[in-house]
Design an enzyme around this catalytic site. Sequence first.
Site, PDB file in Angstrom:
ATOM      1  N   TYR A 209     -12.122 -11.850 -45.968  1.00 16.96           N
ATOM      2  CA  TYR A 209     -11.295 -10.655 -45.962  1.00 16.96           C
ATOM      3  C   TYR A 209     -12.139  -9.394 -46.105  1.00 16.96           C
ATOM      4  CZ  TYR A 209      -7.625  -7.316 -46.826  1.00 16.96           C
ATOM      5  OH  TYR A 209      -6.794  -6.232 -46.714  1.00 16.96           O
TER       6      TYR A 209
ATOM      7  N   SER B 108      16.049  20.662 -15.417  1.00 15.88           N
ATOM      8  CA  SER B 108      14.934  21.607 -15.465  1.00 15.88           C
ATOM      9  C   SER B 108      15.403  22.911 -16.090  1.00 15.88           C
ATOM     10  CB  SER B 108      14.414  21.873 -14.048  1.00 15.88           C
ATOM     11  OG  SER B 108      13.563  23.000 -14.023  1.00 15.88           O
TER      12      SER B 108
ATOM     13  N   HIS C 299       0.832  -1.212   0.000  1.00 16.48           N
ATOM     14  CA  HIS C 299       0.000   0.000   0.000  1.00 16.48           C
ATOM     15  C   HIS C 299       0.867   1.264   0.000  1.00 16.48           C
ATOM     16  CE1 HIS C 299      -3.435  -2.606   0.956  1.00 16.48           C
ATOM     17  NE2 HIS C 299      -2.630  -3.178   1.838  1.00 16.48           N
TER      18      HIS C 299
ATOM     19  N   GLU D 143       9.788   8.149 -16.789  1.00 15.49           N
ATOM     20  CA  GLU D 143       8.446   8.739 -16.896  1.00 15.49           C
ATOM     21  C   GLU D 143       7.880   8.548 -18.298  1.00 15.49           C
ATOM     22  OE1 GLU D 143       9.263  12.208 -13.533  1.00 15.49           O
ATOM     23  OE2 GLU D 143       9.190  12.737 -15.663  1.00 15.49           O
TER      24      GLU D 143
ATOM     25  N   LYS E  55      17.699  20.333 -10.381  1.00 13.45           N
ATOM     26  CA  LYS E  55      16.885  19.167 -10.683  1.00 13.45           C
ATOM     27  C   LYS E  55      17.635  18.109 -11.500  1.00 13.45           C
ATOM     28  CE  LYS E  55      13.238  18.438  -9.795  1.00 13.45           C
ATOM     29  NZ  LYS E  55      11.995  18.806 -10.484  1.00 13.45           N
TER      30      LYS E  55
ATOM     31  N   ASN F  93      15.926  14.874 -13.157  1.00 15.91           N
ATOM     32  CA  ASN F  93      14.623  14.235 -13.332  1.00 15.91           C
ATOM     33  C   ASN F  93      14.719  12.896 -14.067  1.00 15.91           C
ATOM     34  OD1 ASN F  93      13.393  16.550 -12.223  1.00 15.91           O
ATOM     35  ND2 ASN F  93      13.374  17.552 -14.228  1.00 15.91           N
TER      36      ASN F  93
ATOM     37  N   GLN G 235      -6.517  -3.860 -43.374  1.00 16.86           N
ATOM     38  CA  GLN G 235      -5.321  -3.084 -43.711  1.00 16.86           C
ATOM     39  C   GLN G 235      -4.854  -2.272 -42.509  1.00 16.86           C
ATOM     40  OE1 GLN G 235      -5.210  -0.836 -47.519  1.00 16.86           O
ATOM     41  NE2 GLN G 235      -5.040   0.987 -46.251  1.00 16.86           N
TER      42      GLN G 235
END
Length: 457
Positions: free
Chosen positions: A318, A278, A157, A291, A284, A286, A323
């Site tokens: 067919y 960033s 959890h 992601e 930063k 990242n 296609q």
Amino acid sequence: MAKKLWGTRFGKITSALTDKFTSSIAFDQRLAKYDILGSIAHARMLGKQKIIPQKDAQAIIKGLNSVLKDIQKGKFKFDLSAEDIHSNIQELLAKKIKDPAAKLHTARSRNDQVALDIRMYLKSEVDDLAENIAQLQKSILKLAKSSIQVIIPGYTHLQVAQPVLMSHHLLSYIEGLERDKNRLQDARKRIDAMPLGACAFSGTGLPINREMVRKELKFSVLTANSIDSVSDRDFILEVLSSITILSVHLSRIAEDLILWSTSEFNFIDIDFSFCTGSSIMPHKKNPDILELIRGSVGKIHGDLSSVMILMKGLPSSYNRDLQLDKPPLFDAVDTISDILEIMVALFANIVIEKEAIASKLKDESMFSVDIVEYLIKKGVSYRKAHDIVGKMVVDCLDKGKKISALSAAELKKYSDKLSLDVRNVLNAKASVSLKSSYGSTNPKLVAKQINRWAKQL
């Protein structure tokens, strides 16, 4: 404008809008190699069966080999005005060998031709995907082997639960990927059926030899029903389903790595070569690659849905709708191949933050189950043991006091079965070592699992 294979019956040329809307050359050109190999086998069979003169069959085979070499050398320029890859190759062949080219399409339709091409393409791609999965498993296994003594807080959890070996967690990825690999390899068995000879949908009255073509193209079996041969796309759905499940696993792995790389978790460091910065925040780092992997999985789910919905309302035999099975299939194969490739390299460059992890193992709430089992071993029922430890958690851990700091007298207030030796289970190393009933939880058993996978992969 490329010549159409069916134009004679029409007294009026199709509009430019129709040509643009119906053309598939923009995407089915990737089937060119398989289309040519299938045509070579077909031409050889036509000559052997004396359906066309042997000299014409040889001319066709020579011409097709020449086209294939042009493709392999990058000299082949696809004609985007062509209706499809079959028409494009047929027209180029006619330019190379003239009249004999007109005999190639004998006892064949584009319906069974494209069914053949896509099966040949998928056999190759499934083999490659299975190998790519194996490479990712090996990359993960290498990290698991190097972290065999590293214990991390485990979560359920997304809340701290119990200590677990990092390598045990990593091995869980390998298990899921193995099922993905097995699903694809199992799907390959149903791809591996040769449909050529079905023609438009009802076969041909000419004395073809399907078995000869099957052997040359290395298919395991022949398809049994001509209608099913040209309209079956179950094998595409099955591959897409397998890829979709694989993509779910890869997305969940990416999510774990994203969480583990945050300052809050700080379990791992992802190499700079797999991160971005960033434009406004200089500090930063990242995990954009992960992601984007997570985000790309949505496309793959859409690809499966696209073909599912495409197929659901079609009558037997067919239909031109078929296609449109190729763009989502190609997209899913390309996307999952790219994800697998980059994840292999990304795992190979992960650094484990051992000191930061060790500092997180001081939370004694992770050892609550170990105390419960300590009491059970002393004859206390599970239910009563659970209640005893629950009270200890409320009185101690919820108030910032360590259970390991309790005196013998304080422990006896909760149960006369508790003594100072309970402290022996209040550490991560003891906790994982005690887990002997499951196949790969403690260090010795994890090592066995790693060795097993090393031999298997």
